[in-house]
Scaffold this motif. Structure first.
Motif, PDB file in Angstrom:
ATOM      1  N   LEU A   1      49.779  53.256  44.221  1.00 32.82           N
ATOM      2  CA  LEU A   1      49.862  52.413  44.373  1.00 32.82           C
ATOM      3  C   LEU A   1      48.064  52.474  45.075  1.00 32.82           C
ATOM      4  O   LEU A   1      47.208  51.470  44.439  1.00 32.82           O
ATOM      5  N   GLU A   2      47.196  53.558  44.291  1.00 33.24           N
ATOM      6  CA  GLU A   2      45.902  53.421  45.178  1.00 33.24           C
ATOM      7  C   GLU A   2      45.288  53.454  43.485  1.00 33.24           C
ATOM      8  O   GLU A   2      44.561  52.647  43.704  1.00 33.24           O
ATOM      9  N   ASP A   3      45.843  53.766  42.454  1.00 36.69           N
ATOM     10  CA  ASP A   3      45.091  53.960  41.296  1.00 36.69           C
ATOM     11  C   ASP A   3      45.536  51.434  40.807  1.00 36.69           C
ATOM     12  O   ASP A   3      44.741  51.623  40.254  1.00 36.69           O
ATOM     13  N   HIS A   4      46.285  51.621  41.073  1.00 42.12           N
ATOM     14  CA  HIS A   4      46.828  50.139  41.443  1.00 42.12           C
ATOM     15  C   HIS A   4      45.705  49.011  41.491  1.00 42.12           C
ATOM     16  O   HIS A   4      44.870  48.712  41.227  1.00 42.12           O
ATOM     17  N   LEU A   5      45.591  49.599  42.431  1.00 45.54           N
ATOM     18  CA  LEU A   5      44.372  49.313  43.946  1.00 45.54           C
ATOM     19  C   LEU A   5      42.686  49.466  43.224  1.00 45.54           C
ATOM     20  O   LEU A   5      42.410  48.540  43.233  1.00 45.54           O
ATOM     21  N   ASP A   6      42.925  50.176  42.740  1.00 45.44           N
ATOM     22  CA  ASP A   6      41.504  51.336  42.486  1.00 45.44           C
ATOM     23  C   ASP A   6      41.213  50.007  41.049  1.00 45.44           C
ATOM     24  O   ASP A   6      40.125  49.614  40.791  1.00 45.44           O
ATOM     25  N   ARG A   7      41.908  49.369  40.046  1.00 44.63           N
ATOM     26  CA  ARG A   7      42.078  49.098  38.976  1.00 44.63           C
ATOM     27  C   ARG A   7      41.281  48.179  39.591  1.00 44.63           C
ATOM     28  O   ARG A   7      40.372  46.803  38.738  1.00 44.63           O
ATOM     29  N   GLN A   8      42.042  47.292  40.276  1.00 48.49           N
ATOM     30  CA  GLN A   8      42.215  45.631  40.903  1.00 48.49           C
ATOM     31  C   GLN A   8      40.695  45.450  40.900  1.00 48.49           C
ATOM     32  O   GLN A   8      39.641  44.385  40.707  1.00 48.49           O
ATOM     33  N   LEU A   9      40.527  46.438  41.742  1.00 43.86           N
ATOM     34  CA  LEU A   9      39.401  46.341  42.881  1.00 43.86           C
ATOM     35  C   LEU A   9      37.854  46.622  41.462  1.00 43.86           C
ATOM     36  O   LEU A   9      36.827  46.220  41.601  1.00 43.86           O
ATOM     37  N   GLN A  10      38.103  46.845  40.266  1.00 42.87           N
ATOM     38  CA  GLN A  10      36.889  47.516  39.210  1.00 42.87           C
ATOM     39  C   GLN A  10      37.371  46.328  38.341  1.00 42.87           C
ATOM     40  O   GLN A  10      35.940  46.373  38.142  1.00 42.87           O
ATOM     41  N   ARG A  11      37.903  45.348  38.758  1.00 49.37           N
ATOM     42  CA  ARG A  11      38.528  44.540  37.328  1.00 49.37           C
ATOM     43  C   ARG A  11      37.538  43.433  38.272  1.00 49.37           C
ATOM     44  O   ARG A  11      36.831  42.593  37.506  1.00 49.37           O
ATOM     45  N   ASP A  12      37.693  43.027  38.976  1.00 50.36           N
ATOM     46  CA  ASP A  12      36.830  42.223  40.155  1.00 50.36           C
ATOM     47  C   ASP A  12      35.713  42.347  40.950  1.00 50.36           C
ATOM     48  O   ASP A  12      34.774  41.216  41.329  1.00 50.36           O
ATOM     49  N   ALA A  13      35.148  43.062  41.128  1.00 50.68           N
ATOM     50  CA  ALA A  13      34.348  43.145  41.471  1.00 50.68           C
ATOM     51  C   ALA A  13      33.696  44.851  41.499  1.00 50.68           C
ATOM     52  O   ALA A  13      32.487  44.876  42.040  1.00 50.68           O
ATOM     53  N   GLY A  14      34.013  45.428  40.068  1.00 54.05           N
ATOM     54  CA  GLY A  14      33.109  46.489  39.804  1.00 54.05           C
ATOM     55  C   GLY A  14      33.159  48.221  40.720  1.00 54.05           C
ATOM     56  O   GLY A  14      32.130  48.206  40.965  1.00 54.05           O
ATOM     57  N   MET A  15      33.652  47.817  41.604  1.00 58.60           N
ATOM     58  CA  MET A  15      33.839  48.941  42.956  1.00 58.60           C
ATOM     59  C   MET A  15      35.168  49.600  43.526  1.00 58.60           C
ATOM     60  O   MET A  15      36.299  48.863  43.031  1.00 58.60           O
ATOM     61  N   PRO A  16      35.436  50.266  43.585  1.00 57.30           N
ATOM     62  CA  PRO A  16      37.093  51.476  43.635  1.00 57.30           C
ATOM     63  C   PRO A  16      36.804  51.113  44.629  1.00 57.30           C
ATOM     64  O   PRO A  16      35.837  50.614  45.672  1.00 57.30           O
ATOM     65  N   HIS A  17      38.488  51.317  45.115  1.00 60.61           N
ATOM     66  CA  HIS A  17      38.968  51.262  46.725  1.00 60.61           C
ATOM     67  C   HIS A  17      38.494  51.842  47.790  1.00 60.61           C
ATOM     68  O   HIS A  17      38.995  51.088  48.785  1.00 60.61           O
ATOM     69  N   MET A  18      37.711  52.282  47.329  1.00 59.15           N
ATOM     70  CA  MET A  18      36.919  53.322  48.989  1.00 59.15           C
ATOM     71  C   MET A  18      36.034  52.358  49.081  1.00 59.15           C
ATOM     72  O   MET A  18      35.340  52.788  50.494  1.00 59.15           O
TER      73      MET A  18
END
Length: 170
Positions: free
Chosen positions: A34-51
């Motif tokens: 889940l953390e990896d999934h959310l990190d990848r989505q946010l990196q793709r959409d906003a260039g930032m990690p989930h944190m």
């Protein structure tokens, strides 16, 4: 797969049962994925990690979109040094700024800028879609309620253990 429930040098230890071990490993795999999934989505959409997203979201929910750095570290459960690094990166994007704390000359505030708030608003729909697809679309309403209850019990038990050196308090 059969798991050993004893080691010779820990014969009196109560080890996890096979069912508990399977549940534990499933939980670890789910949270890691889940953390990896959310990190990848946010990196793709906003260039930032989930944190970083969590920092922006936390600040967006506070009065005047500002919070003491020490409180932000505690609320987001990250070390102060990791927070300082993250805030520096977010400052570089123009999404956060630091201010001196008026009530404590040693303290600093993290402040969500208008640009940071706009980025959060832009990014939030994709993030909510990713969370919904990963969790709530897969669970029945009863399972989602149980997940919330179980998660709160675990978090409450781990949030403030007595005598523990918690990293976000350093």
């Amino acid at each position: 797969m059969e798991y050993s429930t004893t080691f010779p040098y820990h014969a009196n230890m109560e080890w996890l049962t096979e069912d508990e071990q399977a549940t534990w490993r499933a939980f670890l795999q789910a949270t890691t994925l889940l953390e990896d999934h959310l990190d990848r989505q946010l990196q793709r959409d906003a260039g930032m990690p989930h944190m970083y997203y969590a920092l922006l979201a936390t600040l967006s929910e506070t009065p005047e979109r500002r919070m003491r750095m020490t409180e932000l570290a505690q609320r987001t459960k990250i070390t102060r040094s990791r927070l300082s690094h993250a805030v520096s990166r977010l400052e570089g994007n123009g999404w956060l700024r630091r201010e001196n704390c008026p009530s404590d000359r040693r303290g600093q505030l993290a402040v969500l800028t208008d640009a940071g708030y706009d980025e959060l608003v832009r990014t939030a729909p994709g993030h909510v879609t990713a969370v919904r697809a990963a969790i709530f679309d897969r669970l029945s309403p009863e399972q989602a309620e149980q997940l919330g209850e179980i998660s709160r019990i675990i978090a409450d038990g781990l949030n403030h253990p007595q005598g523990t050196d918690l990293p976000w308090l350093r």
